[in-house]
Design an enzyme around this catalytic site. Structure first.
Site, PDB file in Angstrom:
ATOM      1  N   GLY A  87      39.935  50.602  40.263  1.00 27.55           N
ATOM      2  CA  GLY A  87      38.598  51.161  40.119  1.00 27.55           C
ATOM      3  C   GLY A  87      37.821  51.023  41.410  1.00 27.55           C
ATOM      4  O   GLY A  87      38.351  50.631  42.451  1.00 27.55           O
ATOM      5  N   LYS A 130      39.979  43.442  46.313  1.00 28.78           N
ATOM      6  CA  LYS A 130      38.788  44.264  46.531  1.00 28.78           C
ATOM      7  C   LYS A 130      38.720  44.593  48.019  1.00 28.78           C
ATOM      8  O   LYS A 130      38.763  43.702  48.870  1.00 28.78           O
ATOM      9  CB  LYS A 130      37.533  43.510  46.092  1.00 28.78           C
ATOM     10  CG  LYS A 130      36.250  44.289  46.349  1.00 28.78           C
ATOM     11  CD  LYS A 130      35.030  43.494  45.916  1.00 28.78           C
ATOM     12  CE  LYS A 130      34.571  43.932  44.562  1.00 28.78           C
ATOM     13  NZ  LYS A 130      33.273  43.337  44.195  1.00 28.78           N
ATOM     14  N   ASP A 158      23.691  41.191  38.710  1.00 26.74           N
ATOM     15  CA  ASP A 158      24.357  42.418  38.227  1.00 26.74           C
ATOM     16  C   ASP A 158      25.187  42.091  36.991  1.00 26.74           C
ATOM     17  O   ASP A 158      26.317  42.543  36.855  1.00 26.74           O
ATOM     18  CB  ASP A 158      25.244  42.998  39.325  1.00 26.74           C
ATOM     19  CG  ASP A 158      25.590  44.465  39.062  1.00 26.74           C
ATOM     20  OD1 ASP A 158      25.017  45.050  38.121  1.00 26.74           O
ATOM     21  OD2 ASP A 158      26.438  45.022  39.781  1.00 26.74           O
TER      22      ASP A 158
END
Length: 1123
Positions: free
Chosen positions: A249, A271, A363
């Site tokens: 993703g 990442k 977040d």
């Protein structure tokens, strides 16, 4: 064979067999041990002997002798492989104690410290799980059978242990007590020296337990290994050690891939940072944050590659991906309420850890939590995390945040704290309870803040226990200090279901819903969106369970988290939903969204009082203090109503009038319930939800008025309002599609324009500030400022005062004319008359009320006569233009002129109509509006109230509910007509009289402010606003503290206010727009105080103080504009 079996169960002789051991013996005789096809738990249980390790051997007193709890496979760096149950001797620990050097019969090397335990500790027992929450215990036993159990230590009360035992589908928890002599017991008759002896005893006899202890719950999840190497701070990795596989993703700064760490044959998540991004510093800060945090429910950093781009952050890999997708795609039979609560508990534990470490996440959302084996959940994505050095963190200008998860103070000021994470956790809890629904379905990102500002909160999800929803609401307290800490939240989960289980609570809730379904009102009232079309969609998501594609409204098509979430969420068929409303046939339920204009109206009629209170789309406080049924309310009551508590009507406050107010007919914030049922929340929560309106509680009186409102007109911009002015808060549910154009469309004090220009309020205002907002006008600030003066002295008569300052000139006559049709407060007969009038399409004139006599409150007969002269003169000038509408509209009392917009334009904005009226007409309408303020309240209450509510969204709604499509809507819904204002008349007489001088001032001010009223938002530039701020500062500096100083400063302030209101739509960034609205609000408040000052304060210091506040707000405006 018998001897083999005895050895199997660990008994020396047959005499040693207990009743429990006999059971195991029979099982062992009938089946192979640890066969491949048996579940792990049962195979372990078959081998388990309650007398294991009851007697410690001499070697077990060695403090350096340990036993392995889990298997560990060596992977380089001098690590050592161990197997579960193997004994080893510890030689030493590394720098942080996470690794220990151990020696076994197979060799020497490093092993994870949390994989081993002292040989004489409780952890060696298969039934002892250490610190485990109550919810986690229920989850661990959820797949067990009768007799499955575990012993745990309370997470919130260290040292306090309990037995959790499953029987007949339910888990029972028994506290293990310690006597004064140190002995342990569950039943006081049987006491033991050690925990192992106690467990052994209860494995043979129940002795107070629901059943005997048979099967220890397996320890499913291995602990997290913090760092793959015992070497000190070895974070930097070789890029060649990682084999990249497929993409998982996208993240905030780059993409996430699945990879394999070749050195350890370990699957990892990688990442990456986009090569063309400039966020290198932020990316590295994320890695730095992750190095500092180590918790079982926080994703663990394994290493980084930062020597050259592309940069990598390597973390542990979570098998099932992010929690949001997992919830949406999971088997809901498997992921039951117990599992959901277990997940929420894990997240609260992780956030409690961050709270103690002074980290904020910023977040927190389901999309940023990851799911592993056995429903293990870990909080991830620390791209926005920060180590807190103070109480709050201020984000840099231009930072992006997910609006629907962000706390109000963060939206307004860019300030974040752990309490803003608590707010986000409440939204995350809602996501979990709804299996991944998008928050605030059908509500635009740009509307969220205004909804929250009016105390609107999401409704309780289907089947959600009351205690869980109360926790959500506690997380959504407006004031950050009122929100619980994560430690309190974690403790709440621990103790939430002490007397029952969440499964029982969910079944009870669903059972209640099913009962309601049998009565024909089983549907949970939908979320009230802010737009006409989304309102209809919200109704559909309740009416069409067999069409999941209609479930999510605007929320599914938008990017709720800005860049953090995909733009389109998967479709979510809801699991627990009652059958569709019986009053709607299949064709109606399956209508295209754009055709279902009136569906919600039918729902409201079906449920009568149970419809949820919609978020008002007008100014936050514009209509609150004008509740029609609060005609007898005191000033204090009005203030309480303005500050957040439920807007209860006078009827609702009296049980004799409205018994439903206390037995559950009220609807807190969108959640609906049947009369007679217990409320969704405890009484103390009612004070927190101000969206419960008197219009809901008094809906029964208006049933006759609603009979003609089966369907709403699509042409009406506010199609969600039932007929009748009593539904005050229903009036401002919707906004125009195009927000930037909204300001232009509803430019003068109307809902649309004013709403887009309304200052955001990070804090709840005082009652006065809410009162001030009632008739605030974007294009005519001076009248609105005077309006505050008027209201300050007329608090007791808010229901009948008019608001010329907020009423567009051409709109004013319409308000007066419509007063007959929308004054439910004047009694049932009056409402019925209004209903008949509107139902008939207003084709024939109705008997007009007698014209109000000369003002008893303070106007002389001469001024009253002047009013009439102006009215007749005005009506004579405008008949040609309004001829078409006059033929259809219900006539007003004689005084109102015929200054209305063109017929056939029900949704036309008042400012547009104002533009058509022309300058002279506007002036006269303005004069009329001002005069109408002073008409006798006892006789001209309805007309006064017509002016009192100029908000356009409210405007078309009531009338359009019963009118045929061709009938124009008159933007007047006089909700607050004072049918019985006589008790208040005495109080109002002196107050109105006191404001006679201000009336004339208001007239002149309105005349001078006519040009700004027509200013388009695009014509005001940054330079104009800055010049205006400098002009105001100059006016303040040049003037002394004398009375004359106020007029000059006030005029400069009004100019600045006008420019700011027009400029606000030019601000593109949402965050700056929120802050600018708040600054405008402060400016207006200060100007209002300044205008009152000459009449209320004669001392210079007071004026100086006002100037200092004014300068502060001017500086804030200037800073935002320069930003």
């Amino acid at each position: 064979m018998l001897e083999i079996c005895l050895k199997l169960v660990g008994c020396k002789s047959k005499k040693g067999l207990s009743s429990s051991s006999s059971c195991y013996l029979e099982e062992a005789l009938q089946r192979p041990v640890a066969s491949d096809f048996e579940p792990q738990g049962l195979s372990e249980a078959a081998r388990w002997n309650s007398k294991e390790n009851l007697l410690a051997g001499p070697s077990e007193n060695d403090p350096n002798l340990f036993v392995a709890l889990y298997d560990f496979v060596a992977s380089g760096d001098n690590t050592l492989s161990i197997t579960k149950g193997e004994k080893l001797r510890v030689l030493g620990y590394n720098h942080n104690g996470e690794w220990c050097e151990a020696q076994t019969k197979n060799g020497q090397g490093w092993v994870p410290s949390n994989y081993i335990t002292p040989v004489n500790s409780l952890e060696k027992h298969s039934w002892y799980h250490g610190p485990v929450s109550r919810n986690a215990a229920e989850y661990l036993l959820s797949s067990g059978i009768n007799g499955s159990f575990l012993v745990r230590e309370s997470e919130s009360s260290p040292g306090q242990r309990s037995i959790s035992l499953r029987y007949e589908g339910r888990v029972y928890h028994y506290r293990i007590n310690t006597a004064s002599d140190g002995k342990l017991y569950v039943s006081s008759e049987s006491r033991f020296n050690t925990l192992a002896e106690l467990v052994h005893h209860h494995s043979t006899v129940a002795d107070g337990l629901i059943t005997t202890l048979h099967y220890p719950a397996p320890k499913r999840n291995k602990p997290t290994i913090y760092g793959v190497s015992p070497n000190y701070d070895k974070w930097e990795m070789e890029r060649t050690d990682i084999t990249m596989k497929h993409k998982l993703g996208g993240g905030q700064y780059g993409e996430v891939y699945e990879g394999v760490w070749k050195k350890y044959s370990l699957t990892v998540a990688v990442k990456t940072l986009k090569e063309d991004t400039m966020e290198v510093e932020e990316f590295l800060k994320e890695a730095a944050v992750m190095k500092e945090i180590k918790h079982p429910n926080l994703v663990q950093l394994l290493g980084v590659c930062t020597r050259e781009p592309p940069f990598y952050i390597i973390t542990e890999f979570m098998t099932y991906g992010n929690l949001l997708d997992y919830l949406r795609e999971c088997n809901r039979q498997e992921v039951s309420a117990v599992v959901l609560l277990y997940m929420a508990t894990q997240i609260s534990s992780a956030m409690e850890y961050l709270e103690k470490k002074n980290f904020i996440h910023r977040d927190l959302a389901a999309r940023n939590c990851l799911v592993g084996e056995n429903h293990l959940v870990k909080v991830a994505d620390f791209g926005l995390s920060r180590l807190m050095t103070g109480d709050t963190y201020t984000a840099h200008a231009g930072a992006k945040f997910p609006i629907k998860w962000t706390a109000p103070e963060s939206l307004a000021y860019n300030k974040f704290s752990i309490k803003s994470d608590v707010w986000a956790f409440g939204v995350l809890l809602w996501e979990i309870a709804t299996y991944g629904m998008s928050p605030y379905p059908g509500i635009d990102l740009s509307q969220v803040y205004e909804l929250l500002e009016k105390d609107y909160r999401m409704e309780r999800p289907e089947g959600c226990p009351e205690k869980v929803y109360e926790l959500m609401r506690a997380c959504w307290q407006w004031n950050p200090s009122d929100r619980p800490s994560f430690a309190e939240i974690h403790q709440a989960f621990e103790t939430m279901f002490q007397e029952s289980s969440i499964s029982d609570e969910v079944e009870k809730e669903l059972g209640k819903r099913g009962t309601r379904g049998g009565a024909g009102s089983m549907l949970q009232a939908p979320e009230l969106p802010t737009k006409t079309r989304t309102c209809r969609r919200a109704a559909e998501q309740k009416d069409a369970p067999d069409t999941p594609e209609l479930l999510h409204t605007k929320g599914l098509g938008e990017s709720d988290a800005l860049d953090s979430e995909p733009a389109v969420s998967p479709l979510l068929p809801r699991k627990e939903r009652g059958p569709p409303d019986g009053s709607l046939n299949e064709d109606e339920r399956l209508l295209p969204r754009d055709r279902k204009t009136n569906l919600f109206s039918a729902l409201i009629k079906k449920k009568k009082k149970m419809a949820p209170t919609p978020p008002k789309r007008s100014s936050s406080f514009r209509e609150m203090d004008g509740q029609p049924d609060r005609r007898g309310a005191s000033e204090d009551d009005s203030r309480e109503l303005c500050n957040g508590p439920p807007a209860l009507t006078s009827d609702a406050a009296e049980p004799t009038k409205s018994p439903k107010a206390s037995n559950g007919a009220g609807v807190p914030n969108g959640a609906f319930r049947e009369p007679g049922n217990s409320g969704f929340r405890s009484p103390h929560m009612w004070k927190k939800s101000s969206t419960l309106t008197g219009s809901r509680l008094a809906a029964a009186e208006e049933e006759s008025g609603m009979s003609s409102s089966k369907r709403f007109l699509r042409s009406c911009s506010a199609s969600c309002m039932p007929h009748g002015a009593r539904d005050t808060e229903w009036r401002s549910v919707t906004l125009p599609r195009d927000l930037p154009s909204a300001g232009k469309q509803f430019d003068s004090s109307t809902f649309g324009g004013h709403k887009s220009e309304k200052p955001a309020l990070p804090r709840k205002r005082t009652s006065e500030s809410r009162s001030e907002q009632v008739a605030k006008s974007t294009a005519m600030p001076p009248p609105r400022l005077v309006k505050k003066n008027e209201e300050a002295a007329e608090e007791g008569f808010k229901d009948t005062e008019s608001s010329p300052g907020s009423s567009p000139p051409s709109l004013t006559p319409k308000l007066l004319r419509r007063q007959v049709t929308a004054s439910p407060s004047s009694g049932l007969s009056h409402k019925e008359e209004a209903t008949k009038g509107s139902a008939s399409g207003m084709g024939t004139p109705a008997t007009a009320e007698p014209a109000p006599p000369s003002n008893k409150v303070g106007l002389s007969k001469a001024s009253s006569e002047e009013m009439r002269v102006r009215r007749h003169k005005h009506s004579s000038e405008s008949p040609g233009r309004d001829k078409g509408r006059l033929a259809k509209l219900k006539p007003a009392p004689p005084p109102p002129p015929a200054c209305t917009g063109k017929a056939g334009k029900p949704a036309q904005s008042p400012s547009q109509e104002a533009g058509e009226a022309g300058g002279p007409t506007k002036t006269k309408c303005t004069s009329l509006a001002m005069d109408a303020v002073n008409t006798d309240p006892t006789k001209a209450g309805p007309p006064g109230e017509g002016l009192r509510k100029p908000v356009p969204p409210s405007v078309p709604k009531p009338q359009s509910t019963a009118k045929p499509p061709g009938t124009p809507t008159s933007p007047v819904s006089t909700p607050s007509t004072a049918p019985a204002p006589s008790p208040l008349a005495g109080d109002q007489q002196p107050s109105s009289a006191a404001f006679i001088p201000l009336i004339s001032t208001r007239v002149s001010l309105r005349k001078t402010r006519q040009p700004p009223e027509r200013i388009a938002s695009g014509t005001i530039t940054k330079g104009v606003v800055l010049d205006s701020t400098e002009a105001l500062c100059l006016a303040i500096s040049r003037n002394s503290e004398q009375m004359a100083s106020h007029s000059a400063v006030l005029e400069a302030g009004k100019n600045l206010y006008t420019f700011c209101v027009s400029y606000v739509d030019s601000i593109q960034q949402m965050r700056n727009k929120f802050a600018f609205r708040e600054a405008i609000n402060k400016l207006e408040s200060n100007l209002r105080e300044l205008q009152i000052c000459p009449a209320t304060a004669s001392s210079g210091p007071a004026a100086t103080q006002d100037f200092s506040k004014l300068l502060s707000s001017v500086k804030e405006i200037s800073d935002i504009v320069r930003r």
